[in-house]
Each structure stands twice: as structure tokens, then as C-alpha cells.
Design an enzyme around this catalytic site. Sequence first.
Site, PDB file in Angstrom:
ATOM      1  N   GLU A 125       0.849  -1.180   0.000  1.00 54.69           N
ATOM      2  CA  GLU A 125       0.000   0.000   0.000  1.00 54.69           C
ATOM      3  C   GLU A 125       0.894   1.243   0.000  1.00 54.69           C
ATOM      4  O   GLU A 125       1.873   1.261   0.735  1.00 54.69           O
ATOM      5  CB  GLU A 125      -0.906   0.035   1.245  1.00 54.69           C
ATOM      6  CG  GLU A 125      -1.914   1.165   1.144  1.00 54.69           C
ATOM      7  CD  GLU A 125      -2.905   1.195   2.322  1.00 54.69           C
ATOM      8  OE1 GLU A 125      -2.746   0.423   3.284  1.00 54.69           O
ATOM      9  OE2 GLU A 125      -3.833   1.990   2.244  1.00 54.69           O
ATOM     10  N   GLY A 265       2.925   2.712  10.699  1.00 57.28           N
ATOM     11  CA  GLY A 265       2.676   1.955  11.932  1.00 57.28           C
ATOM     12  C   GLY A 265       2.566   0.464  11.678  1.00 57.28           C
ATOM     13  O   GLY A 265       3.239  -0.346  12.313  1.00 57.28           O
ATOM     14  N   ALA A 266       1.707   0.086  10.744  1.00 61.62           N
ATOM     15  CA  ALA A 266       1.480  -1.325  10.461  1.00 61.62           C
ATOM     16  C   ALA A 266       0.633  -1.433   9.203  1.00 61.62           C
ATOM     17  O   ALA A 266       0.109  -0.431   8.722  1.00 61.62           O
ATOM     18  CB  ALA A 266       0.759  -1.996  11.625  1.00 61.62           C
ATOM     19  N   MET A 267       0.516  -2.671   8.680  1.00 65.10           N
ATOM     20  CA  MET A 267      -0.196  -2.854   7.425  1.00 65.10           C
ATOM     21  C   MET A 267      -1.086  -4.082   7.478  1.00 65.10           C
ATOM     22  O   MET A 267      -0.657  -5.163   7.886  1.00 65.10           O
ATOM     23  CB  MET A 267       0.840  -2.969   6.279  1.00 65.10           C
ATOM     24  CG  MET A 267       0.210  -3.139   4.921  1.00 65.10           C
ATOM     25  SD  MET A 267      -0.815  -1.712   4.471  1.00 65.10           S
ATOM     26  CE  MET A 267      -2.068  -2.536   3.508  1.00 65.10           C
ATOM     27  N   ASN A 269      -2.340  -6.300   5.470  1.00 59.00           N
ATOM     28  CA  ASN A 269      -2.340  -7.356   4.449  1.00 59.00           C
ATOM     29  C   ASN A 269      -3.168  -8.559   4.894  1.00 59.00           C
ATOM     30  O   ASN A 269      -3.050  -9.018   6.013  1.00 59.00           O
ATOM     31  CB  ASN A 269      -0.911  -7.835   4.192  1.00 59.00           C
ATOM     32  CG  ASN A 269       0.081  -6.707   4.142  1.00 59.00           C
ATOM     33  OD1 ASN A 269      -0.063  -5.803   3.330  1.00 59.00           O
ATOM     34  ND2 ASN A 269       1.052  -6.725   5.040  1.00 59.00           N
ATOM     35  N   HIS A 301      -6.527  -1.726  15.201  1.00 60.32           N
ATOM     36  CA  HIS A 301      -6.741  -1.044  13.918  1.00 60.32           C
ATOM     37  C   HIS A 301      -6.536  -1.998  12.734  1.00 60.32           C
ATOM     38  O   HIS A 301      -7.394  -2.104  11.863  1.00 60.32           O
ATOM     39  CB  HIS A 301      -5.784   0.155  13.825  1.00 60.32           C
ATOM     40  CG  HIS A 301      -5.909   0.953  12.566  1.00 60.32           C
ATOM     41  ND1 HIS A 301      -6.682   2.099  12.489  1.00 60.32           N
ATOM     42  CD2 HIS A 301      -5.390   0.781  11.334  1.00 60.32           C
ATOM     43  CE1 HIS A 301      -6.616   2.583  11.266  1.00 60.32           C
ATOM     44  NE2 HIS A 301      -5.840   1.800  10.527  1.00 60.32           N
ATOM     45  N   GLU A 302      -5.405  -2.696  12.728  1.00 64.67           N
ATOM     46  CA  GLU A 302      -5.129  -3.574  11.579  1.00 64.67           C
ATOM     47  C   GLU A 302      -6.109  -4.746  11.551  1.00 64.67           C
ATOM     48  O   GLU A 302      -6.562  -5.162  10.489  1.00 64.67           O
ATOM     49  CB  GLU A 302      -3.687  -4.090  11.606  1.00 64.67           C
ATOM     50  CG  GLU A 302      -2.618  -3.004  11.700  1.00 64.67           C
ATOM     51  CD  GLU A 302      -2.791  -1.858  10.726  1.00 64.67           C
ATOM     52  OE1 GLU A 302      -3.308  -2.068   9.610  1.00 64.67           O
ATOM     53  OE2 GLU A 302      -2.417  -0.718  11.088  1.00 64.67           O
ATOM     54  N   HIS A 305      -9.394  -3.687  10.073  1.00 67.39           N
ATOM     55  CA  HIS A 305      -9.330  -3.536   8.615  1.00 67.39           C
ATOM     56  C   HIS A 305      -9.779  -4.807   7.894  1.00 67.39           C
ATOM     57  O   HIS A 305     -10.138  -4.751   6.716  1.00 67.39           O
ATOM     58  CB  HIS A 305      -7.899  -3.227   8.168  1.00 67.39           C
ATOM     59  CG  HIS A 305      -7.580  -1.761   8.040  1.00 67.39           C
ATOM     60  ND1 HIS A 305      -8.426  -0.855   7.452  1.00 67.39           N
ATOM     61  CD2 HIS A 305      -6.474  -1.054   8.397  1.00 67.39           C
ATOM     62  CE1 HIS A 305      -7.850   0.354   7.458  1.00 67.39           C
ATOM     63  NE2 HIS A 305      -6.683   0.265   8.030  1.00 67.39           N
ATOM     64  N   GLU A 324      -9.947   4.096   6.057  1.00 70.86           N
ATOM     65  CA  GLU A 324      -9.120   4.590   7.163  1.00 70.86           C
ATOM     66  C   GLU A 324      -9.928   5.372   8.198  1.00 70.86           C
ATOM     67  O   GLU A 324      -9.773   5.163   9.395  1.00 70.86           O
ATOM     68  CB  GLU A 324      -7.942   5.421   6.635  1.00 70.86           C
ATOM     69  CG  GLU A 324      -6.923   4.606   5.825  1.00 70.86           C
ATOM     70  CD  GLU A 324      -6.346   3.418   6.578  1.00 70.86           C
ATOM     71  OE1 GLU A 324      -6.490   3.348   7.814  1.00 70.86           O
ATOM     72  OE2 GLU A 324      -5.754   2.532   5.926  1.00 70.86           O
TER      73      GLU A 324
HETATM   74  N1  TRP Z   1      -3.173   0.898   5.759  1.00 69.91           N
HETATM   75  C1  TRP Z   1      -2.142   1.189   6.732  1.00 69.91           C
HETATM   76  C2  TRP Z   1      -2.879   1.520   8.012  1.00 69.91           C
HETATM   77  O1  TRP Z   1      -3.400   2.566   8.189  1.00 69.91           O
HETATM   78  C3  TRP Z   1      -1.301   2.349   6.327  1.00 69.91           C
HETATM   79  C4  TRP Z   1       0.048   2.043   5.825  1.00 69.91           C
HETATM   80  C5  TRP Z   1       0.940   1.164   6.329  1.00 69.91           C
HETATM   81  C6  TRP Z   1       0.718   2.666   4.748  1.00 69.91           C
HETATM   82  N2  TRP Z   1       2.106   1.234   5.615  1.00 69.91           N
HETATM   83  C7  TRP Z   1       1.994   2.130   4.668  1.00 69.91           C
HETATM   84  C8  TRP Z   1       0.357   3.638   3.858  1.00 69.91           C
HETATM   85  C9  TRP Z   1       2.917   2.569   3.719  1.00 69.91           C
HETATM   86  C10 TRP Z   1       1.262   4.056   2.914  1.00 69.91           C
HETATM   87  C11 TRP Z   1       2.523   3.531   2.837  1.00 69.91           C
HETATM   88  O2  TRP Z   1      -3.081   0.720   8.833  1.00 69.91           O
HETATM   89 ZN    ZN Z   2      -5.497   1.875   8.547  1.00 68.64          ZN
END
Ligand code: TRP
Ligand code: ZN
Length: 872
Positions: A125, A265-267, A269, A301-302, A305, A324
Site C-alpha cells: 500500500e 505503523g502497520a499494514m 495485508n 486497527h489492523e 481492517h 481509514e
Molecule cells: N493501511 C495502513 C494503516 O493505516 C497504512 C500504511 C501502512 C501505509 N504502511 C503504509 C500507507 C505505507 C502508505 C505507505 O493501517
Molecule cells: Zn489503517
Amino acid sequence: MTTQSNENKPQAKYRKDYQAPSHLIQKTELYFNLNEEQTRVIATSTVTQNGESNTLSLVGEQLNLVKLLVNDVEHSDFEKKEGVLDIFSLPKEFTLTIETEIDPVSNTALEGLYKSEGAYCTQCEAEGFRRITYFLDRPDVLAIYTTTIEADKKAYPYLLSNGNKIDAGDLDNGRHWVKWNDPHPKPSYLFALVAGDFDVDRDVFVTRSGRKVDLEIFVDKGNLDRTPHAMLSLKNSMKWDEERFDLEYDLDIYMIVAVDFFNMGAMENKGLNVFNSKFVLANNNTATDADYLDIERVIGHEYFHNWTGNRVTCRDWFQLSLKEGLTVFRDQEFSSDLGSRAVNRISNVRTMRGPQFAEDASPMSHPIRPEKVIEMNNFYTLTVYEKGSEVIRMMHTLLGEARFQKGIKLYFERHDGTAATCDDFVAAMQDASGVDLSQFSLWYSQSGTPQLSVTSRFDEQSKSFTLTVSQTTPSTQDQQTKRPLHIPFDVELYSSTGEIIPMVINGQVVDNVLSVTEESQSFVFENIDAAPIPSLLREFSAPVKLEYDYSDSQLVTLLNHATNAFAKWDAGQMLLAKYIKLGVEAYAKQAEFALSQDVLDAFRGILLNPDLDPAFISEVLTIPSHNEVSGWFETVNVDAIASVLKSMKVQLASELEDEFSAMYHSLVQHNYDISHSSIGKRALRNLSLSYLAYLPKYGETVKAHYDNANNMTDKTAALYCANSASLTVREGLMEQFSSEWSHDGLVMDKWFMLQGSNPSSTALQGIKHAMTHSAFSLKNPNRTRSLMSSFFNANPVNFHAIDGSGYQFAGEIIAQMNTINPQVASRLIDPLLKFKRFDATRQDLMKRELEKLRGMDGLAADLFEKVTSALA
Ligand code: TRP
Ligand code: ZN
């Protein structure tokens, strides 16, 4: 990131230009061959034409194209341009095979596939998948992914991707492979791969319907003693989402990997979250109370999602707030349900009134659903996230919990498994509730912070009290004209002795939440015997600025009697704000300023009130930040604000010395635990010490606090006191801390942050020295942010030094970061963009740095977008 020569400027995209994709992808099979020297990716996709054109345009960056097959036959009818691969003369349905070579080892932008220390990981992302292969890298193309990873078995025993592990095997050359399948169609930005050697914390969660889910948290070897809180937070999140939102997890496995090199912060996936290690790792020796709460919030939060983001994703990136804003709202509710609702609300409102309002007033101002984007990474903003959450919260306020949940249910019925828009969300809320949201939806397209000006009139004769509310939204750089918004305005009336007065309009008792929809509007309350005190914008019911001419004594009454905790806190803040504004004006006239005895006594009363939660008391006694105060003035007088805030702290310290000292001694805890009540007591105790630190005789108390601390919260609290009050014990304590923790970057971040925010005039020297510390590296975003962001954003006097030394240093660091990691560079530059808010001398100095950056070779799109809009 795309680097551009100055003739070839990055192009903007507009929301209004959205077009459905020319092709759809049903299935994508990925094969990764991971090697230090060269990494090969083979992507085989099942593609169908989705419109008139038989040309397929794929995007790709930093890729070396090796092979292109259509239906297993080499295909040469293609053209490769900057960032785009056009493939011509295609049949309506085909399989497309693309082999590319990529270089994760030299990838310091941390986008696409890269190495974090010894492990491979991905961040896709928003538009990072195009650095892995040529693809329809847009969120409205949803495919089923099957991923095979091959790597050296000894160095990379764990090979992970989304979904379920379906096969694995050993090869004879010391290598092995694992195959994963994710049954849920998803956009490319939710793809993830991890390969490395880890310690694994394993647990199980049984969902409400009885599905057994394996939970796995992967961390660097030796860190298993730092995972229990993350695991507990994950299970709490899963349970909470079932109970509050009726949403259950949908795979048999949920994996989290903690990495040290991460841009955000985190992603989220699908099935394989990748986390910045600072939002996973914690034990009592390394983490503060704030760290524990942050971990709970980000894990939540993650996880949330998975429904709001993954099951229903975004049609295009302009819709980012769809996932978001909603997911931030959900994590805020999670933290509030598990902890203190009042303290959470206060902290979220501080973020709105400080940094988010500042963003609204900056050259990068944008609506929560932007209209124009050059670099998408620039729009993961406080506006999209935090204001986006406030917009969801306003709908929640207007509909109430029951109808809001009906709206959520309808939203999933309509859009599960698809890519949706913000309008789709509002439509579901409106259709499920019957509440008209047509004017309300303007919050999605209008930028800037609305200003509510309220006046009142009490009429003795008719026993009526009239509140007249006017709204205006000042024009912003992106948008000249503004229209009136639908503003939920939460109000309560109090008598001068603090009793609640019923609100009656036209003979009917009305709800506390009034709907303000016009430019100017009056509300007439009946049966009022004497002029009441209105408690306005309770709960911060809309993200607006409020103006009402309160007297000190009215605010003291609200501070003492408001039944709503947020309103109580806010009355205290408004009281302080009055004096801060007076003080800043008096500064120019070199006049003295001081809080009145009544005000001091009111705060003393709060501090000593045994019925109040200590965590709440410490919020009431925390004065607004320099950044928040800066937003109250057209032109920011840096030194005046800093001086007034400091004198206010010194005055509170000396006037309430006995009370702070009593608190400090009575709130001692001998054992450390992170229950909310223990956290609250520590917060109030440490706040008390931070005031006492402004009185010279408490230097030794601060040192003793450090020496006796049995947890990281108290240790850093002592350092914070020594740092912000520039105590003589500062040097010694900082040295002690650094020699104890130099091996641990995450812990050292606390130390770097203190160096960055050091108010002493030698700060910049100290920062340059800190850059030579063995734990520091500009390549690690956590380190860079700790040291640099704290200097740029939390060290007003030194960053804005009138000789320009702070700006010049910032310019140099940002230029270096542009090459290393454009996303981090772009976040660092924000304070420089706000030059128009300062005096002419500082404006010139700041602009000079922006102009230097604008002229740089290889300026990334990230910085290009911000610098050009600031200098426009
Ligand atoms: N979707 C992620 C979140 O809000 C956001 C995020 C994580 C992101 N890593 C990133 C956005 C790198 C842009 C680039 O939880
Ligand atoms: Zn998010």
C-alpha cells in the site's frame, strides 16, 4: 516514488477522472525466487477484457523485464515507457506471464519488496506492488492470489504469504519452497510476503461460531518475552469486533510479523499483517504505558481492517478515508470500550485541535476525500485518518448506536467482496436509518476547519435563552468558496450553581444534539429562570473551532459541575486558553501575566478531588501544546508562546507545590502492572513531578525517581522532566540511559526523541552528536523520526531559531532523506511548508530551504508535490 528530471514533472490525478479498469484479473499466481544477488518474480494472471480496448496498460517501477508470455507464447507486441508497460493486440481472455528481476537488497525506500535486517518483507500500500511486477496496481482490481516462495532454508526457514499454506517442499541445494493460497479476492495493495528466521508466539482464538483460528506473531529471535501484550490485544480485538460490530474473522490463520524497518505503523495485508516492531514488542523494562496502549490500538486497527478495508475495499485511492476514517473510528471505540472513554476522547481531540487543524490551514489542505493527488503516499494524513474518523463519529452521533449498526450491516450486505466509495457508505447509513445525510455528505468534499461563533441572550420577560450559532469555513489553498455544513452541536445548559437545566424548544424537551445547518441559526430555549451557562460542543461533537465569550467564573462552574467528563476537561482548557492568549499579547508589551487566584483554586480543586479518575485529572492539568496554541494566532510568535507556556507551568508548580508534592508521594506503586487504574495513577504522579521539576529544589527528586524506577514509564518520565525543565541532572541521566540501552534501537528512540525536543540552546549540537550514536541510522524510519520529527515539531524555539540554523539543518536532512526514503522525507517536510504563519524573517529563511529542495536533481514526487504547492 518516481524520480523526475525537472522537465518531466510528476503528473496529478483527479478524482473526477475515475474510469473502470480496461481489464480484470481473476487469478494471479506468483513465484518468488529470493536470492541476495538477484530476485526473480514470475507472475501468471488470468485476465479478461472489461471494455472496448484490447490494449492492456500495466504499471511497473524499478523493474527489469525478463520475459512476457501471452497464453504461454512469447509476446513481442508491447511498448515499455517510463513506469508503464503497454501490451497490444490481446484476445478477450488470456493468461499473461511476466517475469521480472528486482533488487530488494538495495531498496531503502521500504516500498515493494525490501530487506529489514535479515528478513525479506513487502509493503504494497498504496502503490508498491508495481515494484514487484507489472500489474493493474489499483484497488478496484480484485484477484485470488496463489504465491510460491523459494529461498535458502537455513537463512529463511519461514516463508509466509497471505491466506493458507497449501504446500511446501525441500530442494536439494539447501533451498526450500512454500505455497500459499488466499481464497478471498483482494487488490494488489493487500498482497504480502515475508521470508526470514523468527521466534514465533502461537495461540488460538475460537470465534463466536466455533471457527478455530491459529494466531502467530513472528518476531526477531530473542524477543518472545515481548509479545504477550500484542497477542492479548489481538484476541481482545477479535472478541470486541464480534460483540460490538457483529463481525467475525474469516480465515483459519492470522499472522503478524514485526519488522524494524517500516515506513508507517502497520499494514493490514490479508491474513499476514506486517507491523513496525514498535507496535508489537513490549515488556515492563522496555515499554512505557503509552507504548502498551499504542500496541493495543494499532493491533486493533489492523485487525478491524479485515472487514473495513479488506472485505470491502476502496474503489480508488481518493476513497482512502472509506477504510481509514472508519477503521480509526473503530479503533477509537475499541480503546474507549476497553479503557477510559474520556481520556481517549481527550487525546483524540488534542490531535484534531493541534496537528489536524494545522494541516487544514497548511498549503496541503485537502478534504477527507481528496480531489487531486500527485503522490498517493502524501495522503495518508491526519485529515484522511483522524478527521475522517470524526466524520464517521458525527454520523454515529446523528444516528445513535443502534441505527449506526444497522447502517454498517447494510453496508456489508451491499458491498462485501467489492471495492466501494465513500458515497456508498453514506448511502447505506442514510438508507438504513432514514436520517437525511444529503447536506452532511459535504464533509467529504469540503476542506478546512469550520469556525462556530456562538452568542447568547437571556430574556428576563419571556424567560427564554437564545443561542445564535454562526458557521464559516475560511477558504483554504485548495478551495476558495465554502458552503454551510450539517454540524451536530451537542449542548447542555447549567445554572450558575451548576444544576442542569432542561432544554425545551417550542414546548418540547429536546435532545442535547442540535443540528446546525445554516450559515446562522438561533435556538430559543424556554422556561429559563436566570441566565444559564451553556456547555457547548460537548464531546467535540464536530471537528470545528468554537468561539463563545465565557467569563472565568462560568468556565470554573463548568469545570466543577459539568456532568460530561469531556466538557469538564474542555472548560479547563478554555480557561487556560484565555490566559495563554492574554499572556501572548502581553508578551509584546513586556507585561507580566498570571492566572488569577480563582482559576488556580479551581485547578487545585480538581487535583485534590478524590472522586475523579487520576488519569482524567492529569489530562485536566496538562496545558495545551505549543503546536495547538500556535493555531490560535494568524501569525505565530514562537518565543512568546514558549515563554507563556513555561511561565504558566512555573506558576502552577509554585502555587500548587504542596498538592503536587503530596500527590507525588501518595501515588507510589511498588509493583508494576498495566491496569487502567495503575496507568492513571502513574500518569498523575509523573505529571506532578513534571511540574515540580520547574522548581529548582526538585532536581534531586527527579534523579531519585529515575534511580528508583522499576519500569520504563517512570524512567522516561524522569528523563522528560530533566529534559523539559533543563535540570542539571539531565546530562548524567541521559548518559546512564544510553549506556544501558544502546543495543536496543526501539528503546533508544525515547532517548533520541528527548535529544530532538531538548529546549536548551545547545539542542542542535546534541542532535548532530546523537546522529553519530551507534544505534542511529537515517535508513531506519523509527530512528529518523524520533530524532528529527521531535526537533522539527516539538522543539519550537530551536527549530525556529532566528538565525535559520534549525531550518538549514532540516533542509539538509530532508535532502538526504529524499534519496534514502522519499516517504519519510515527505513527512519530515511538513513544518517547513507552514512558513506563511511566521514573521517575515523566518518566512524568508524557511522559503530558502524549500527553494533549494525544489531545485534539487532527482526530487521525488513526494517532495515535489508538497514543495510546489507550498511555493505556489
Ligand atoms: N493501511 C495502513 C494503516 O493505516 C497504512 C500504511 C501502512 C501505509 N504502511 C503504509 C500507507 C505505507 C502508505 C505507505 O493501517
Ligand atoms: Zn489503517
